[in-house]
Write an enzyme that holds these catalytic residues in place. Structure first.
Site, PDB file in Angstrom:
ATOM      1  N   HIS A 273     -26.671  21.090   7.213  1.00 47.17           N
ATOM      2  CA  HIS A 273     -26.594  19.628   7.296  1.00 47.17           C
ATOM      3  C   HIS A 273     -25.229  19.081   6.882  1.00 47.17           C
ATOM      4  CE1 HIS A 273     -28.208  15.461   7.058  1.00 47.17           C
ATOM      5  NE2 HIS A 273     -27.249  15.345   6.153  1.00 47.17           N
TER       6      HIS A 273
ATOM      7  N   GLU B 214     -34.896  -9.862   5.199  1.00 52.28           N
ATOM      8  CA  GLU B 214     -33.489 -10.182   4.939  1.00 52.28           C
ATOM      9  C   GLU B 214     -32.537  -9.047   5.277  1.00 52.28           C
ATOM     10  OE1 GLU B 214     -35.351 -13.463   2.488  1.00 52.28           O
ATOM     11  OE2 GLU B 214     -35.818 -11.354   2.891  1.00 52.28           O
TER      12      GLU B 214
ATOM     13  N   HIS C 192     -20.392  17.492   8.600  1.00 52.91           N
ATOM     14  CA  HIS C 192     -21.819  17.704   8.859  1.00 52.91           C
ATOM     15  C   HIS C 192     -21.993  18.340  10.241  1.00 52.91           C
ATOM     16  CE1 HIS C 192     -21.615  14.560   5.815  1.00 52.91           C
ATOM     17  NE2 HIS C 192     -22.883  14.785   5.511  1.00 52.91           N
TER      18      HIS C 192
ATOM     19  N   HIS D 184     -35.831 -16.744  -8.786  1.00 48.19           N
ATOM     20  CA  HIS D 184     -35.253 -17.425  -7.631  1.00 48.19           C
ATOM     21  C   HIS D 184     -33.954 -18.160  -7.970  1.00 48.19           C
ATOM     22  CE1 HIS D 184     -38.994 -16.377  -5.805  1.00 48.19           C
ATOM     23  NE2 HIS D 184     -38.782 -17.085  -4.716  1.00 48.19           N
TER      24      HIS D 184
END
Length: 685
Positions: free
Chosen positions: A265, A429, A30, A491
């Site tokens: 890129h 999280e 890159h 859950h």
């Protein structure tokens, strides 16, 4: 032979063309970011970065994180030029087998690489963790003018880093905490791998970061060294807020046919375009990897400067040690990652007669016992302290120093400021896991996190990186199975346990009772070469009388014989983990009542067990015994590793349900009766 232009211009172009030549030589890489961000990198590394090439692990160095890891040749060029243990031949070996210059930066490879980056946003979030570590250690150890912890965390981030939701999570927390030592250089070139950012990314980045509590400094021309220098100086001067320096740059700067396009890129420029770029910027066409002597001389000044800075710090530390010998000894110890001598004596023991207790609550008791003994233990939960119990009571709340707010509901208590050891991550999280990795990378801390096990899915990318980097991070996951009960299938983890077991170098431990939980924490703290996941129950579990079964210390070997009806080779082996060990034990005793020689094995950690010698593993699971039944409230896939093709698994091949947990176990057939029936079937009885 020399380049053209001022020495400063040649220093910047040296970065560009070391990168372009290495990528061209590898036929992969890159080039756009190294060429576009070269001026800003030169300014930071020659004018501001406190580092010592001769000692890449000096404790008080500034950290530089290349969050945009695809631009790795920018970092490698800087490390070579400033005198780290990296040669031109290493640059020629870019992206080749066994080289010191892999496609994306890898921790300490080459020396001076602060972390493994490439998955976008991870470096940004980990840098927040590094800044938390710097702030906490400074609050803990600095004394008046004797500042032994005083450094900055610099990040080079791309558009892609800021698009990832992870960076927004981490930025919000960093702004809330006022981490003034965190400085992000945002390479705002307006181009992504597939095209212009105008296709996808038109939000007000300045407004977003300002709203999150950051100082934002715009540099309209990222090639303006003086402007970049002023921006970095202003960022360093702002001590109450992290800073984002938005640098407007040109991807592939200097390559006339490909600059400012996505063609620069993620692929080599091509020989013709590299030649055109060198002609455009007045750089010698040959030889490749050319660096003028005056350029190397300027960059290599970092060696003497770094040695001088470290020597000055060593002098300060010697004065500190003379005045504060206890603190100095502790600082040396935590920075080496060594545990204190006395910590194991603090571990609780649960004797016979202990009432049933959830392993998440035992984990909390272990944390409270260890907190005074291990001051480097620091962490928290993703807004779930009342459920995961991942807190250190009375050890303070890690918050921006100053007057605490009037409403502090949920504060753990104790010091309010950077000396606090409880981090309130919020419902973040993914950022929590990445930040914990950054804390471990910084050194001096053992971070832990807490959330429900099903939400480990949000943390998986950061867990993978921590495993790859061999970081000592402890992930505490409670609510580990269908035992969650009424909260239902969203859950109730089913596939997560096997999913995490598939991550190389991640140690997963699912303890069966209170004493195994104590041993699990011991194993996690002693594991200095990778992260550990502790998988804990919501529901209470019995605490077996260890005089009637074997000691929980067997967990240190990953798996052990918990109980057997008779010594010698059994007819059948029942294997369980976590809450299902109780089920296996009940089934074993029912089979023994029928006159069957049965062995019950607790196997809390596959990874630890598989590292044991074959002789031990065969003693626990004799190869000749083919009638094996495993029981675990999760997907059965993978248990063939232990039960073989002739064995059976009592597990779950569907999502859970909403009901009291005992009802769910019965309805799904995770019972001692089902385990015993499978054993009898395998025995032909």
């Amino acid at each position: 032979m020399s380049g053209q232009g001022t020495v400063e211009e040649m220093c910047i172009n040296a970065i560009r063309f070391l990168a372009a030549d290495a990528i061209e030589n590898a036929k992969s890489g890159h080039p756009g970011l190294p060429m576009g961000a070269a001026a800003a990198a030169y300014t930071l590394w020659t004018g501001h970065l406190k580092h010592n090439p001769a000692n890449p692990l000096w404790a008080d160095r500034d950290r530089f994180v290349l969050s945009a890891g695809h631009g790795s040749m920018l970092l490698y060029a800087l490390l070579y030029l400033t005198g780290y243990e990296l040669s031109i031949e290493d640059l020629r070996s870019f992206r080749q087998w066994g080289s010191l210059t892999p496609g994306h930066p890898e921790l300490h490879r080459p020396p001076g690489t602060e972390m493994t980056t490439g998955p976008l946003g991870q470096g940004f979030a980990a840098a927040v963790g590094m800044a938390i570590a710097e702030a906490h250690l400074a609050a803990r150890y600095n004394r008046f003018e004797l500042r032994i912890v005083d450094h900055f965390i610099y990040v080079l981030a791309s558009d892609g880093d800021l698009m990832e939701g992870l960076s927004a999570e981490a930025a919000a927390l960093a702004g809330h905490l006022g981490l003034g030592k965190l400085i992000v250089l945002y390479d705002d070139n307006g181009i992504d791998l597939s095209g212009s950012t105008a296709l996808t990314f038109t939000e007000d980045v300045d407004g977003r970061f300002t709203a999150a509590g950051w100082q934002v400094i715009a540099v309209p021309d990222g090639n303006d060294v003086a402007a970049v220098d002023r921006a970095i100086a202003a960022a360093k001067a702002e001590t109450a807020r992290p800073s984002l320096i938005r640098l407007r740059t040109t991807i592939g700067c200097g390559a006339p046919g490909k600059q400012n396009t996505s063609a620069a890129h993620g692929a080599p420029l091509g020989p013709a375009e590299v030649r055109a770029a060198k002609e455009n910027l007045g750089w010698p066409l040959e030889p490749p990897f050319f660096v003028p002597d005056e350029v190397l001389d300027l960059y290599r000044g970092a060696v003497a400067a770094g040695a001088g800075r470290q020597a000055a710090w060593e002098e300060t530390f010697a004065a500190y040690a003379a005045e504060y010998p206890k603190e100095a000894a502790e600082f040396r110890r935590v920075m080496k990652g060594e545990l204190p001598a006395s910590w194991k004596a603090a571990l609780p023991v649960y004797g016979s007669g202990t009432k049933d207790v959830a392993t998440r609550k035992t984990s909390a008791a272990v944390l409270q016992a260890l907190a005074p003994e291990i001051p480097e233990l620091l962490g928290g939960a993703a807004d779930l302290n009342p459920s995961t119990f991942t807190w250190l009571k009375g050890q303070g709340d890690f918050q921006k120093p100053g007057e605490p707010p009037a409403c502090r509901e949920g504060a753990v208590g104790g010091e309010w400021g950077y000396g606090g050891r409880n981090i309130h991550f919020g419902v973040r999280e993914h950022a929590m896991a990445a930040i914990a990795g950054g804390m471990a990378l910084h050194g001096g801390l053992i971070p832990f996190t807490g959330t429900f096990f099903t939400f480990s899915d949000y943390m998986r990318p950061a867990i993978r990186l921590a495993s790859l980097m061999e970081l000592r991070v402890i992930y505490v996951f409670s609510h580990d199975s269908i035992g969650v009960g009424e909260d239902g299938p969203t859950h109730q983890p089913v596939e997560q346990l096997m999913s995490l077991r598939a991550v190389p170098n991640l140690t997963v431990i699912r303890p069966a009772d209170a004493n195994e939980t104590v041993e699990a924490w011991r194993a996690a703290l002693e594991n200095a070469s990778g992260p550990t996941a502790l998988v804990l129950t919501r529901q209470n579990l019995p605490v077996p009388d260890r005089s009637a079964v074997n000691p929980a210390a067997g967990l240190r070997r990953g798996g052990y014989i918990l109980w057997e009806s008779k010594q010698g080779i059994p007819e059948t082996i029942l294997i369980g983990t976590g809450s299902e060990v109780e089920i296996a034990l009940a089934a074993g005793k029912a089979l023994a009542a029928k006159g069957i020689r049965v062995r019950v094995v607790s196997l809390p950690s596959w990874e630890i067990f598989d590292r044991e010698p074959q002789e031990y593993r065969d003693a626990v699971l004799p190869p000749a015994v083919r009638a094996r039944v495993a029981v675990e409230a999760g997907v059965p896939l993978g248990w063939e590793h232990y039960v073989g093709l002739d064995g059976a698994v009592v597990g779950i091949d569907r999502f859970g349900a909403s009901a009291p947990y005992k009802t769910i176990y019965e309805r799904f057939g995770i019972t001692s009766e089902a385990v015993a029936a499978e054993a009898l079937r395998l025995l032909g009885r």
